[in-house]
Write a protein that holds these residues in place. Structure first.
Motif: not given
Length: 245
Positions: A93-106, A140-153
């Motif tokens: 979860a810590l490893v994924l936290w920073i890239p997920n945060l960046l995806l959410g902002n972008l 509005a949040a759908a692109p970020a959520v989908l990108a984060q799910m793709l990253l986790g998978w």
């Protein structure tokens, strides 16, 4: 048919069925040694798998088949405990936290949250306005959520099907993901295991808690995908090539 042999807490093989039968007849293998093949739920004594094979000393010993080679570094099939897996997940979860945060902002997730809070304040107790605000947020949040799910998978599936057989968290704690015979899994099985976690989470997390009481320490997603989480890091490519030789 390929047979795995269990002896002194270690797994060896796989070997051809004909070899195992010959070793049983010659006495190289004991009828009390354990065996496993594809389709069995658990290891069984060789006397159960091959009841017709008996060790009878012949009058003139024939040329014996080559004796089985027991690799000294064969890993035991010891399942990882519940708290070990929890600790590994927290590291991941810590490893994924920073890239997920960046995806959410972008991709505008933070802006969507701010807009939702403002819309909720303006809506007050009007349920229709509240519903409209929520719909706008989800859109509005759908692109970020989908990108984060793709990253986790991709993170879990690629890591667990790699030569590591583990994510960063599992690797750090000396764990690996395998199939039911202790072998490396492929990307498709690792993907199935990842998406089966959604079901484990959907039933109030009970699918994850099952690791604490199932016999082989399997969560619901492990049972669905046919996987184990074992103690011990995966052998390196160099070590494997040495064993294969």
């Amino acid at each position: 048919m390929e047979i795995w042999i269990g002896r002194d807490g270690e797994r060896h093989g796989p070997y051809k069925e004909e070899q195992v039968r010959a070793w049983l007849r010659s006495g190289e293998l004991s009828r009390d040694d354990l065996g496993w093949r594809e389709g069995l739920a658990d290891w069984r004594p060789l006397s159960v798998l091959f009841p017709e094979e008996t060790v009878v000393p012949p009058a003139v010993p024939p040329a014996a088949p080559p004796a089985p080679v027991w690799p000294q570094s064969a890993p035991a099939l010891a399942p990882a405990g519940f708290w070990q897996r929890v600790a590994a997940y927290l590291i991941d979860a810590l490893v994924l936290w920073i890239p997920n945060l960046l995806l959410g902002n972008l991709l505008g997730e933070r802006q969507a949250q701010a807009a939702l809070q403002q819309a909720q304040m303006l809506a007050g107790n009007d349920p229709q306005l509240m519903m409209q605000a929520m719909q706008a947020y989800l859109h509005a949040a759908a692109p970020a959520v989908l990108a984060q799910m793709l990253l986790g998978w991709l993170y879990f599936a690629l890591c667990e099907s790699s030569v590591w057989q583990a994510t960063v968290g599992k690797r750090a704690l000396g764990l690996r993901v395998t199939d039911l015979a202790g072998r490396r899994i492929g990307f498709a099985k690792a993907s199935g295991r990842y998406f089966a976690k959604l079901l484990s989470a959907f039933i109030l997390g009970i699918g994850f808690l099952m690791v604490a009481w199932t016999r082989r320490k399997q969560g619901l997603h492990d049972l669905i995908a046919g996987t184990l989480v074992l103690k011990g890091r995966a052998a390196t490519a160099t070590a494997r090539s040495g064993l294969d030789a």
